[in-house]
Design a protein around this motif. Structure first.
Motif, PDB file in Angstrom:
ATOM      1  N   MET A   1       0.824  -1.185   0.000  1.00  0.00           N
ATOM      2  CA  MET A   1       0.000   0.000   0.000  1.00  0.00           C
ATOM      3  C   MET A   1       0.875   1.259   0.000  1.00  0.00           C
ATOM      4  O   MET A   1       0.505   2.264  -0.588  1.00  0.00           O
ATOM      5  CB  MET A   1      -0.909  -0.051   1.231  1.00  0.00           C
ATOM      6  N   ALA A   2       2.030   1.196   0.644  1.00  0.00           N
ATOM      7  CA  ALA A   2       2.905   2.359   0.730  1.00  0.00           C
ATOM      8  C   ALA A   2       3.436   2.744  -0.649  1.00  0.00           C
ATOM      9  O   ALA A   2       3.613   3.934  -0.939  1.00  0.00           O
ATOM     10  CB  ALA A   2       4.061   2.069   1.676  1.00  0.00           C
ATOM     11  N   GLN A   3       3.656   1.757  -1.520  1.00  0.00           N
ATOM     12  CA  GLN A   3       4.174   2.074  -2.853  1.00  0.00           C
ATOM     13  C   GLN A   3       3.154   2.871  -3.668  1.00  0.00           C
ATOM     14  O   GLN A   3       3.523   3.708  -4.490  1.00  0.00           O
ATOM     15  CB  GLN A   3       4.557   0.804  -3.593  1.00  0.00           C
ATOM     16  N   TYR A   4       1.863   2.649  -3.421  1.00  0.00           N
ATOM     17  CA  TYR A   4       0.833   3.396  -4.136  1.00  0.00           C
ATOM     18  C   TYR A   4       0.660   4.787  -3.548  1.00  0.00           C
ATOM     19  O   TYR A   4       0.331   5.732  -4.258  1.00  0.00           O
ATOM     20  CB  TYR A   4      -0.493   2.646  -4.110  1.00  0.00           C
ATOM     21  N   GLN A   5       0.867   4.928  -2.252  1.00  0.00           N
ATOM     22  CA  GLN A   5       0.755   6.237  -1.613  1.00  0.00           C
ATOM     23  C   GLN A   5       1.814   7.200  -2.171  1.00  0.00           C
ATOM     24  O   GLN A   5       1.577   8.393  -2.269  1.00  0.00           O
ATOM     25  CB  GLN A   5       0.920   6.110  -0.094  1.00  0.00           C
ATOM     26  N   GLU A   6       2.952   6.698  -2.551  1.00  0.00           N
ATOM     27  CA  GLU A   6       4.014   7.539  -3.104  1.00  0.00           C
ATOM     28  C   GLU A   6       3.639   8.081  -4.481  1.00  0.00           C
ATOM     29  O   GLU A   6       4.053   9.166  -4.861  1.00  0.00           O
ATOM     30  CB  GLU A   6       5.311   6.738  -3.221  1.00  0.00           C
ATOM     31  N   ARG A   7       2.833   7.332  -5.226  1.00  0.00           N
ATOM     32  CA  ARG A   7       2.452   7.733  -6.583  1.00  0.00           C
ATOM     33  C   ARG A   7       1.287   8.727  -6.614  1.00  0.00           C
ATOM     34  O   ARG A   7       1.046   9.346  -7.644  1.00  0.00           O
ATOM     35  CB  ARG A   7       2.049   6.517  -7.395  1.00  0.00           C
ATOM     36  N   VAL A   8       0.570   8.866  -5.536  1.00  0.00           N
ATOM     37  CA  VAL A   8      -0.591   9.752  -5.510  1.00  0.00           C
ATOM     38  C   VAL A   8      -0.119  11.201  -5.595  1.00  0.00           C
ATOM     39  O   VAL A   8       0.740  11.622  -4.817  1.00  0.00           O
ATOM     40  CB  VAL A   8      -1.414   9.533  -4.206  1.00  0.00           C
ATOM     41  N   PRO A   9      -0.636  11.986  -6.565  1.00  0.00           N
ATOM     42  CA  PRO A   9      -0.209  13.387  -6.661  1.00  0.00           C
ATOM     43  C   PRO A   9      -0.756  14.190  -5.486  1.00  0.00           C
ATOM     44  O   PRO A   9      -1.768  13.829  -4.889  1.00  0.00           O
ATOM     45  CB  PRO A   9      -0.803  13.863  -7.978  1.00  0.00           C
ATOM     46  N   GLU A  10      -0.091  15.289  -5.200  1.00  0.00           N
ATOM     47  CA  GLU A  10      -0.565  16.119  -4.091  1.00  0.00           C
ATOM     48  C   GLU A  10      -1.829  16.856  -4.518  1.00  0.00           C
ATOM     49  O   GLU A  10      -2.096  17.010  -5.716  1.00  0.00           O
ATOM     50  CB  GLU A  10       0.529  17.094  -3.659  1.00  0.00           C
ATOM     51  N   PRO A  11      -2.631  17.305  -3.567  1.00  0.00           N
ATOM     52  CA  PRO A  11      -3.893  17.964  -3.903  1.00  0.00           C
ATOM     53  C   PRO A  11      -3.670  19.210  -4.757  1.00  0.00           C
ATOM     54  O   PRO A  11      -2.622  19.858  -4.692  1.00  0.00           O
ATOM     55  CB  PRO A  11      -4.468  18.348  -2.543  1.00  0.00           C
TER      56      PRO A  11
END
Length: 86
Positions: free
Chosen positions: A1-11
């Motif tokens: 799950m942490a690897q996907y959190q890194e790919r999420v763009p900032e708001p």
């Protein structure tokens, strides 16, 4: 799950820090609406140019080029719809 959190763009609100608050943006938009855009060239110049163009193009309109067959290059016959009724 942490690897996907890194790919999420900032708001988006953090991506555009120069964005104006809503109230100020509405005021600026109202000011832009109030300003009047000047025509270039002026309306009088545009009217004179249009009159000059109408005098130049008073000749007959150009005739349409006859359609030709793409294989042999001979002129095609007109359709029955385009012929005047007898």
């Amino acid at each position: 799950m942490a690897q996907y959190q890194e790919r999420v763009p900032e708001p988006l609100n953090r991506q555009f820090p120069e964005r104006l608050p809503r109230d100020e943006a509405i005021k600026r938009q109202a000011e832009r609406k109030r300003t009047r855009t000047e025509l270039f060239p002026s309306a009088e110049d545009q009217e004179s140019l249009q009159q000059d163009q109408t005098h130049e193009s008073a000749g007959p309109p150009p005739k349409k080029k006859a359609r030709n067959c793409s294989k042999c290059g001979r002129p095609m016959r007109p359709s029955s719809r385009s012929l005047p009724s007898q």
